[in-house]
Design a protein around this motif. Structure first.
Motif, PDB file in Angstrom:
ATOM      1  N   GLU A  67       0.661  -1.075  -0.316  1.00  0.00           N
ATOM      2  CA  GLU A  67       0.055   0.214   0.545  1.00  0.00           C
ATOM      3  C   GLU A  67       1.064   1.185  -0.393  1.00  0.00           C
ATOM      4  O   GLU A  67       0.908   2.240  -0.553  1.00  0.00           O
ATOM      5  CB  GLU A  67      -0.624   0.431   0.914  1.00  0.00           C
ATOM      6  CG  GLU A  67      -2.154   0.802   1.327  1.00  0.00           C
ATOM      7  CD  GLU A  67      -2.753   1.133   2.262  1.00  0.00           C
ATOM      8  OE1 GLU A  67      -3.753   1.896   2.600  1.00  0.00           O
ATOM      9  OE2 GLU A  67      -2.966  -0.070   2.779  1.00  0.00           O
ATOM     10  N   HIS A  79       1.756   2.197  -3.095  1.00  0.00           N
ATOM     11  CA  HIS A  79       0.371   1.946  -4.615  1.00  0.00           C
ATOM     12  C   HIS A  79       1.142   0.896  -5.140  1.00  0.00           C
ATOM     13  O   HIS A  79       1.148   1.555  -6.676  1.00  0.00           O
ATOM     14  CB  HIS A  79       0.921   3.287  -4.896  1.00  0.00           C
ATOM     15  CG  HIS A  79       0.395   3.966  -3.567  1.00  0.00           C
ATOM     16  ND1 HIS A  79      -0.795   5.154  -4.012  1.00  0.00           N
ATOM     17  CD2 HIS A  79       0.998   5.497  -3.159  1.00  0.00           C
ATOM     18  CE1 HIS A  79      -0.686   5.662  -2.451  1.00  0.00           C
ATOM     19  NE2 HIS A  79       0.547   6.013  -2.151  1.00  0.00           N
ATOM     20  N   SER A 101     -12.505   2.421   0.571  1.00  0.00           N
ATOM     21  CA  SER A 101     -11.565   4.260   0.483  1.00  0.00           C
ATOM     22  C   SER A 101     -11.449   4.123  -1.470  1.00  0.00           C
ATOM     23  O   SER A 101     -12.257   3.664  -2.085  1.00  0.00           O
ATOM     24  CB  SER A 101     -10.419   3.403  -0.205  1.00  0.00           C
ATOM     25  OG  SER A 101      -9.644   2.139  -0.970  1.00  0.00           O
ATOM     26  N   GLY A 102     -11.185   5.512  -1.531  1.00  0.00           N
ATOM     27  CA  GLY A 102     -11.491   6.287  -2.917  1.00  0.00           C
ATOM     28  C   GLY A 102     -10.480   7.052  -3.353  1.00  0.00           C
ATOM     29  O   GLY A 102      -9.588   7.962  -2.269  1.00  0.00           O
ATOM     30  N   GLY A 103      -9.909   7.477  -4.810  1.00  0.00           N
ATOM     31  CA  GLY A 103      -8.767   8.525  -4.386  1.00  0.00           C
ATOM     32  C   GLY A 103      -9.167   9.134  -5.995  1.00  0.00           C
ATOM     33  O   GLY A 103     -10.101   8.803  -6.842  1.00  0.00           O
ATOM     34  N   GLY A 116     -10.171   6.174  -8.452  1.00  0.00           N
ATOM     35  CA  GLY A 116      -9.675   4.978  -8.067  1.00  0.00           C
ATOM     36  C   GLY A 116     -11.237   4.562  -6.272  1.00  0.00           C
ATOM     37  O   GLY A 116     -11.544   5.936  -6.321  1.00  0.00           O
ATOM     38  N   ARG A 159     -11.588   1.361  -4.006  1.00  0.00           N
ATOM     39  CA  ARG A 159     -11.597   0.035  -3.354  1.00  0.00           C
ATOM     40  C   ARG A 159     -12.961  -0.370  -1.995  1.00  0.00           C
ATOM     41  O   ARG A 159     -12.525   0.202  -1.541  1.00  0.00           O
ATOM     42  CB  ARG A 159     -10.290  -0.138  -3.306  1.00  0.00           C
ATOM     43  CG  ARG A 159      -8.910   0.079  -4.037  1.00  0.00           C
ATOM     44  CD  ARG A 159      -7.900  -0.378  -3.630  1.00  0.00           C
ATOM     45  NE  ARG A 159      -6.715  -0.444  -4.593  1.00  0.00           N
ATOM     46  CZ  ARG A 159      -5.623  -1.104  -5.242  1.00  0.00           C
ATOM     47  NH1 ARG A 159      -5.298  -1.460  -4.696  1.00  0.00           N
ATOM     48  NH2 ARG A 159      -5.014  -0.869  -5.936  1.00  0.00           N
ATOM     49  N   GLU A 185      -9.952   0.653 -11.420  1.00  0.00           N
ATOM     50  CA  GLU A 185      -9.512   2.188 -11.244  1.00  0.00           C
ATOM     51  C   GLU A 185      -8.820   2.347 -12.736  1.00  0.00           C
ATOM     52  O   GLU A 185      -9.502   1.504 -13.774  1.00  0.00           O
ATOM     53  CB  GLU A 185      -7.572   1.767 -10.643  1.00  0.00           C
ATOM     54  CG  GLU A 185      -7.246   1.569  -9.606  1.00  0.00           C
ATOM     55  CD  GLU A 185      -6.952   3.232  -8.603  1.00  0.00           C
ATOM     56  OE1 GLU A 185      -6.841   3.749  -9.270  1.00  0.00           O
ATOM     57  OE2 GLU A 185      -6.881   3.172  -7.608  1.00  0.00           O
ATOM     58  N   ASN A 205      -5.743   9.442  -2.172  1.00  0.00           N
ATOM     59  CA  ASN A 205      -6.551   8.358  -1.278  1.00  0.00           C
ATOM     60  C   ASN A 205      -6.986   8.840  -0.305  1.00  0.00           C
ATOM     61  O   ASN A 205      -6.295   9.225   1.218  1.00  0.00           O
ATOM     62  CB  ASN A 205      -6.202   6.682  -0.953  1.00  0.00           C
ATOM     63  CG  ASN A 205      -5.421   6.778  -3.249  1.00  0.00           C
ATOM     64  OD1 ASN A 205      -6.082   6.619  -4.048  1.00  0.00           O
ATOM     65  ND2 ASN A 205      -4.425   5.808  -3.136  1.00  0.00           N
ATOM     66  N   GLY A 223      -9.068   6.799   2.928  1.00  0.00           N
ATOM     67  CA  GLY A 223     -10.411   5.638   3.664  1.00  0.00           C
ATOM     68  C   GLY A 223     -10.671   5.475   4.990  1.00  0.00           C
ATOM     69  O   GLY A 223     -10.453   6.001   5.509  1.00  0.00           O
TER      70      GLY A 223
END
Length: 786
Positions: free
Chosen positions: A68, A71, A179-181, A189, A191, A211, A781, A783
């Motif tokens: 993580e 990335h 999570s988001g980004g 993105g 998840r 993604e 990101n 989350g």
């Protein structure tokens, strides 16, 4: 949008200021409960759970936190974290190929060639690279094993293996994460993962990911070529004045999805059933789909006035891939001293793509002169694989630890791959075109293996053998080449044209690709390790790796390749566990190297040829250092020195402009003694992070990652600076805020100095182009874990 170095500096200063402010807060800092010891890592490199520091294998273990922080999305992101590991983008098929310790195969991008580095997910081999390595998500750990793993891991682990462990369901636990980004290039993105009990003895886990980002490659517009100059060029080329036509600018792509775009999604549903302490069954279904675009070959020296990240495109990018995978692992404790495990997998892939192979590197001078139009199009491809493995092994450490196994794998693959090449533009006459249709290519691989370790106090002696039998068939496969029939319209080959039918302008190759291959090989391992004390271990080993032979165009066979690796290593912990240093010194004798390349035969036909050549000698040194400098400071350093020397080989390839060899009646080059591609002499990777602890218990963690490599060749031809990646240093930056109730925010900058880093190169049209790592990207990101 892109950010300047000044903006990056401002971001770093803001992060530092925030950190300093947090340190100067009048309230008392939070109590630090972090250890100053590098945590113990458990791995499965020997197909049993052992401590990394007690396992006499050169292996890098990356847990979820390390992945993580870096990335990591694809296997290409993993390579910088592992010594002697490289990955290369292959544009026309949209895949990533791997090289380890100087040995790899850039042609392992379709069913026609196998890799030297095997990729596994939860211990199940993934024979084709299009799906498993493309998008990594909900990963518990990745283990990278360096050196031949032919005894326990088997197929195509000639020089190493990568095993990705997904997160498994947990009993009696309700937990998850969301999570988001966002980022530049319109990056989005998301998840999520959820673990839910489905009873006292079972649990379900669902993980999803998406993604996407816009393509990095801008579209160029066709320069203004006057009608008079077009006519002059056309007539100078011997054209009939009555048949002249102006270049149609609408054939060039100026909008729509760009090359080097990402649009990928995945979902994994896993179920755990454990009715007793002795029986455990993990089963999962995974769906991956790719709607992005392939990566473009870009001119190394752009035309005047053009951006480095741009190309003149006459084939719009398209990529459509689906992968459905089932995995199962059933474990049964026969007794306290004996366990039985059955591992099974099934994967089905389908895909199609269009790709601009000419990349607009040479401008047309008229509709049928000047640069050529060439597309590399996968009309359809389908790969299906099944595998079964049965393991019986002792439990715990005894005087003799042992395991036995049997393995079976089968593949059924097919593809239609079209290459239309027209003079000038799509309007021009045919230069050459052909369709390679392989409706059914099968693989049947069977193996039995065993390994045992004799433990005599601090001395451990290990021996292992694996016998593998391989069969391959090609049924109904052939190449269909344009026959220059003047009565057939000269148009680019497309999916609507069936080249197998008479009257379409194509002749089948003679002989066809029908053929059979059968071979077998015994590989082995001998290893001696010695525990100096509880913190220090030495080991020495000799291991062999093997990649089966196979079939190529014309139904011809090629032989297996083998590798013998001699290795001496050490694993040590110092300063009460605060410092860990693992080293490996190795020598590889690589024989019967399977060199594959597209070539033009003396009769004008095009084929993909694989030849067994002398091989290579490789030796090197690797060191991995991890340290807890304090409870709040972590450092990791990976170092590698690699020396490679290619054996006797006279090679040819349509991807390179090579001199003519009269003896072979084709273009070729003697590359004997050259350096192997993707093998920099020295590389180093440094990760450092510091944790600032805020008064309210939150944390702020800035981190920096630096990667350095010396010059690396990009092909076996060693053709000079254009065929090399010069020495470079690349920086990645990050800042993570860990807030209350497991809420977090992570800001990152990748390739902070915006280096232009080549991963492959070619000059088939006498103009050098290359594949590149992504430019600088910035994102954030956020989350929450629950």
């Amino acid at each position: 949008m892109k950010f300047s170095a000044i903006q990056i500096g401002v971001l770093a200063l803001v992060a530092s200021a925030n950190s300093a402010t947090a340190q100067q807060a009048p309230a008392a800092p939070a109590v630090n409960t972090e250890s100053t010891v590098v945590p113990e890592v458990l791995i499965t490199a020997t197909k049993r759970t052992t401590s990394l520091q007690k396992t006499p294998v050169a292996v890098t273990a990356l847990d979820a936190a390390a992945l993580e922080d870096a990335h990591v999305q694809t296997i290409q992101d993993v390579t910088n974290l592992v010594p002697s590991f490289q990955a290369t983008g292959q544009g026309d098929h949209g895949v990533i190929t791997m090289t380890m310790r100087g040995i790899g195969n850039d042609s392992a991008k379709t069913e026609y060639a196998d890799p030297e580095v095997a990729f596994f997910v939860d211990g199940i081999y993934s024979p084709r690279p299009e799906g498993a390595t493309a998008l990594l998500f909900d990963v518990e750990a990745i283990e990278v094993l360096r050196g031949p793993q032919g005894t326990l891991w088997g197929r195509n682990s000639t020089v190493g293996a990568v095993n990705m462990q997904t997160v498994k369901p947990k009993l009696k636990e309700f937990s998850g994460s969301v999570s988001g980004g966002i980022g530049d290039y319109a990056r989005l993105g998301a998840r999520a993962a959820l673990n839910v009990p489905t009873g006292d003895n079972s649990a379900l886990r669902v993980a999803v990911i998406h993604e996407q980002h816009d393509g990095y490659v801008k579209y160029q517009t066709l320069p203004n070529i006057s009608l008079a100059s077009q006519q002059a060029a056309y007539l100078a080329g011997g054209g009939d004045p009555a048949k002249f036509q102006p270049i149609n600018p609408n054939q060039y792509v100026v909008n729509g999805p760009r090359y080097n775009a990402q649009n990928q999604s995945g979902v994994r549903v896993s179920w755990l059933y454990q009715p007793t302490d002795r029986l455990k069954w993990n089963i999962s279904y995974e769906r991956f789909q790719d709607r992005g675009t392939p990566n473009m070959n870009l001119m190394q020296t752009p035309r005047a006035g053009q951006d480095e990240w741009s190309a003149l495109i006459d084939t719009a990018p398209f990529l459509h891939r689906n992968v459905n995978t089932f995995r199962s692992r059933l474990e049964y404790a026969v007794s306290p001293d004996l366990s039985l495990t059955y591992i099974a997998g099934h994967s089905k892939f389908s895909g199609s793509s269009t790709y601009d192979q000419d990349g607009g590197r040479v401008l047309p001078t008229s509709f049928t002169t000047g640069g050529d139009y060439q597309a590399n199009n996968t009309v359809w491809s389908k790969y299906s694989s099944n595998s079964h493995e049965l393991q019986l092994q002792s439990v715990g450490q005894k005087e003799v630890d042992w395991q036995l196994g049997a393995y079976y794998a089968a593949e059924d693959n097919g593809i239609r791959f079209d290459i239309p090449i027209m003079h000038g533009t799509q309007q021009g006459s045919v230069a050459w075109q052909g369709s390679f249709i392989q409706p059914k290519e099968t693989v049947d691989s069977r193996a039995v293996f065993g390994q045992a370790t004799w433990n005599v106090g601090s001395l451990h002696l290990t021996g292992g053998l694996r016998y593998t039998s391989d069969k391959r068939t090609n049924e109904g496969g052939n190449g269909y080449t344009w026959n220059y029939d003047a009565t057939v319209p000269q148009v680019p080959l497309s999916p609507s044209i069936d080249p197998t039918k008479p009257g379409q302008g194509y002749n089948p190759s003679v002989p066809s690709n029908d053929g059979r291959y059968k071979g077998s090989k015994t590989t082995g391992l001998a290893r001696l390790s010695y525990d100096i004390d509880k913190n220090h271990m030495l080991y020495a080993s000799v291991a062999t790796g093997y990649k089966a032979g196979g079939l190529q165009d014309g139904g011809r066979t090629y032989d297996p390749e083998t590798l013998t690796n001699y290795e001496f290593g050490s694993k040590s912990s110092f300063l009460g566990g605060a410092l860990r240093i693992n080293n490996a010194l190795y020598y590889e004798n690589f024989k019967d190297f399977q060199f594959s390349s597209p070539v033009t035969n003396p009769d004008g036909s095009h084929t993909f040829v694989t030849s067994n050549v002398d091989g290579a000698k490789v030796w090197g040194f690797e060191s991995e250092i991890q340290a807890k400098l304090s409870a709040d400071d972590k450092l990791a350093l990976a170092l590698a020195y690699t020396h490679t020397k290619l054996g006797f080989l006279v090679a040819g390839s349509n991807d390179y402009a090579l001199p003519f060899c009269p003896d072979l009646n084709s273009n070729c080059l003697d590359v004997t003694g050259n350096i192997m591609p993707h093998a920099p002499k020295f590389s180093a990777h440094l990760n450092y992070q510091h944790t600032f602890r805020l008064a309210n218990g939150d944390t702020l963690i800035p981190r920096v990652s630096a990667h350095y490599e010396t010059k690396a060749e990009l092909s076996i031809f060693n053709l000079g600076p254009e065929d090399q990646q010069a020495a470079y240093t690349k920086f990645d930056l990050g800042l993570r805020y860990q807030g209350p109730k497991q809420f977090w925010v992570d800001v990152f900058v990748r390739n902070a100095s915006d280096k232009r880093i080549k991963t492959s190169a070619m000059n088939g049209a006498n103009v050098w182009v290359a594949q590149y790592l992504p430019p600088r990207t910035i994102g954030v990101n956020a989350g929450i874990d629950f």
